[in-house]
Write an enzyme that holds these catalytic residues in place. Structure first.
Site, PDB file in Angstrom:
ATOM      1  N   HIS A 146     -14.114   1.361   2.376  1.00 32.88           N
ATOM      2  CA  HIS A 146     -14.456   1.429   3.794  1.00 32.88           C
ATOM      3  C   HIS A 146     -15.817   2.121   3.872  1.00 32.88           C
ATOM      4  O   HIS A 146     -15.959   3.279   3.465  1.00 32.88           O
ATOM      5  CB  HIS A 146     -13.397   2.226   4.546  1.00 32.88           C
ATOM      6  CG  HIS A 146     -13.581   2.214   6.022  1.00 32.88           C
ATOM      7  ND1 HIS A 146     -12.521   2.259   6.911  1.00 32.88           N
ATOM      8  CD2 HIS A 146     -14.696   2.172   6.799  1.00 32.88           C
ATOM      9  CE1 HIS A 146     -12.984   2.243   8.150  1.00 32.88           C
ATOM     10  NE2 HIS A 146     -14.302   2.195   8.109  1.00 32.88           N
TER      11      HIS A 146
ATOM     12  N   GLY B 102     -14.829  -2.357   6.911  1.00 37.03           N
ATOM     13  CA  GLY B 102     -15.417  -1.529   7.947  1.00 37.03           C
ATOM     14  C   GLY B 102     -16.397  -2.263   8.842  1.00 37.03           C
ATOM     15  O   GLY B 102     -17.468  -2.641   8.376  1.00 37.03           O
TER      16      GLY B 102
ATOM     17  N   GLN C 265       0.844  -1.198   0.000  1.00 39.36           N
ATOM     18  CA  GLN C 265       0.000   0.000   0.000  1.00 39.36           C
ATOM     19  C   GLN C 265       0.876   1.245   0.000  1.00 39.36           C
ATOM     20  O   GLN C 265       1.810   1.367   0.794  1.00 39.36           O
ATOM     21  CB  GLN C 265      -0.932   0.067   1.203  1.00 39.36           C
ATOM     22  CG  GLN C 265      -1.888   1.264   1.064  1.00 39.36           C
ATOM     23  CD  GLN C 265      -2.840   1.443   2.217  1.00 39.36           C
ATOM     24  OE1 GLN C 265      -2.450   1.908   3.277  1.00 39.36           O
ATOM     25  NE2 GLN C 265      -4.101   1.080   2.016  1.00 39.36           N
TER      26      GLN C 265
ATOM     27  N   CYS D  89      -7.176   7.118   4.354  1.00 40.75           N
ATOM     28  CA  CYS D  89      -6.678   7.474   5.685  1.00 40.75           C
ATOM     29  C   CYS D  89      -7.002   8.931   6.000  1.00 40.75           C
ATOM     30  O   CYS D  89      -6.654   9.829   5.219  1.00 40.75           O
ATOM     31  CB  CYS D  89      -5.174   7.246   5.758  1.00 40.75           C
ATOM     32  SG  CYS D  89      -4.466   7.639   7.380  1.00 40.75           S
TER      33      CYS D  89
ATOM     34  N   GLY E 191      -9.754  -5.567   9.474  1.00 44.18           N
ATOM     35  CA  GLY E 191      -8.573  -4.945  10.040  1.00 44.18           C
ATOM     36  C   GLY E 191      -8.360  -5.358  11.475  1.00 44.18           C
ATOM     37  O   GLY E 191      -7.828  -6.421  11.758  1.00 44.18           O
TER      38      GLY E 191
END
Length: 334
Positions: free
Chosen positions: A173, A214, A71, A101, A235
């Site tokens: 997300h 998410g 990434q 982010c 995550g």
């Protein structure tokens, strides 16, 4: 020997999200002991770090980590193209551009979630990356909106613009990113989840691979989302409760081999830590911290974690610490 072609099939069915300061190579090594097929991601690496920093430190990985995605954080097409060429040279399976982010540090670098306000710039970045990728997949991780923008049209238009530049995989997300007023932690919890937006992306762009991220918890939850999208990314749930991944290869990829056992995984990590300390001089706690969730849900797990976390034991050999931790674990859990 792992069949790479088989391993890369159904590429984005399940993924473990990139997380700063968490998903380093020791974490990925640990996760790969539990699941062979799940796609893993590096921590976000900025293009500046690759241009001016220690490239091997940022890019080296163990061959066992495949399939593995790098990434990137950046917003300059030329710099992202340069980083993509490095990813090819190092042998990554995918390059992912971070457009999700929300941290202030990332915003100061003019990349991350704020890029969603500039879809044409993202398209230019993707085009520059695709042009030098040599067939390596270029993907984008993003949010469904920015700040109080709650219209589905916003994310639909973003995806449409970027897809036209050659991106075929979008990891969404299912929360907005609030660029002001929320910490990164709050950005993972406060903006409401809107899974329907991600489902609608798949309906509107059936030719694209759409991966949902998410708030996903549990394997039944994953299975439910896979009725609507092509893949699911977890995550913190995967990090803190890694044994959730133990049945993924069988349940979601159709593998027929035996499910790994926790004792076997711990023993393999101990061997890894012994090698780190003996051959490379890397203190074993750097790797041990990633497996503290291995016994999650088992009787005695708290005592086991306390042993592995005891700083007074850091001068002992990992196999000695493991023996003490297993002795602290309720024998009924083994």
């Amino acid at each position: 020997m792992i069949d790479r072609k088989k391993q890369l099939g159904r590429n984005w069915q399940l993924c473990v999200a990139p997380m700063m300061d968490w998903t380093d190579r020791h974490c990925r090594y640990f996760h790969r002991l539990i699941t062979k097929r799940t796609r893993l991601y590096t921590e976000m690496v900025t293009t500046g770090a690759l241009r001016h920093g220690d490239q091997p430190r940022h890019l080296d990985f163990n061959d066992e980590e495949h399939p593995l995605a790098l990434q990137l954080g950046g917003s300059e097409p030329e710099e992202l193209a340069f980083a993509t060429q490095l990813a090819r040279r190092w042998g990554y399976d995918e390059v992912n551009l971070n457009c999700g982010c929300p941290s202030e540090r990332v915003q100061r670098g003019a990349f991350g979630a704020c890029l969603m306000n500039e879809p044409q710039l993202v398209a230019d970045c993707v085009k520059a990356m695709v042009d030098v990728a040599g067939g390596l997949p270029i993907t984008v991780k993003h949010r469904i909106g920015i700040d109080k923008e709650e219209s589905y049209d916003f994310v639909r238009d973003f995806v449409g613009t970027v897809a036209a530049a050659g991106c075929t995989v979008f990891i969404a997300h299912a929360r907005n990113a609030w660029l002001k007023g929320l910490s990164p932690k709050e950005n993972r919890e406060v903006p409401p989840l809107r899974y329907e937006f991600v489902y609608q992306l798949k309906r509107d762009f059936p030719q694209l691979t759409i991966v949902l991220n998410g708030g996903v918890q549990g394997n039944d939850d994953i299975a439910g989302h896979l009725q609507h999208v092509d893949g699911v990314m977890l995550g913190r749930e995967a990090y803190h409760n890694p044994w959730l991944m133990a049945e993924w290869d069988q349940r979601f990829y159709g593998e027929t081999g035996a499910v790994p056992q926790r004792d076997e995984v711990e023993a393999a990590m101990v061997a890894h830590m012994e090698q780190l300390a003996g051959r490379y001089g890397v203190p074993w706690p750097h790797a041990a911290r990633h497996m503290l969730g291995l016994r999650h849900g088992q009787p005695g797990a708290r005592r086991w974690r306390q042993v592995w976390s005891d700083h007074r034991l850091k001068q002992q050999h990992p196999h000695e610490v493991s023996a003490a931790a297993l002795a602290a674990l309720n024998p009924a859990a083994r």
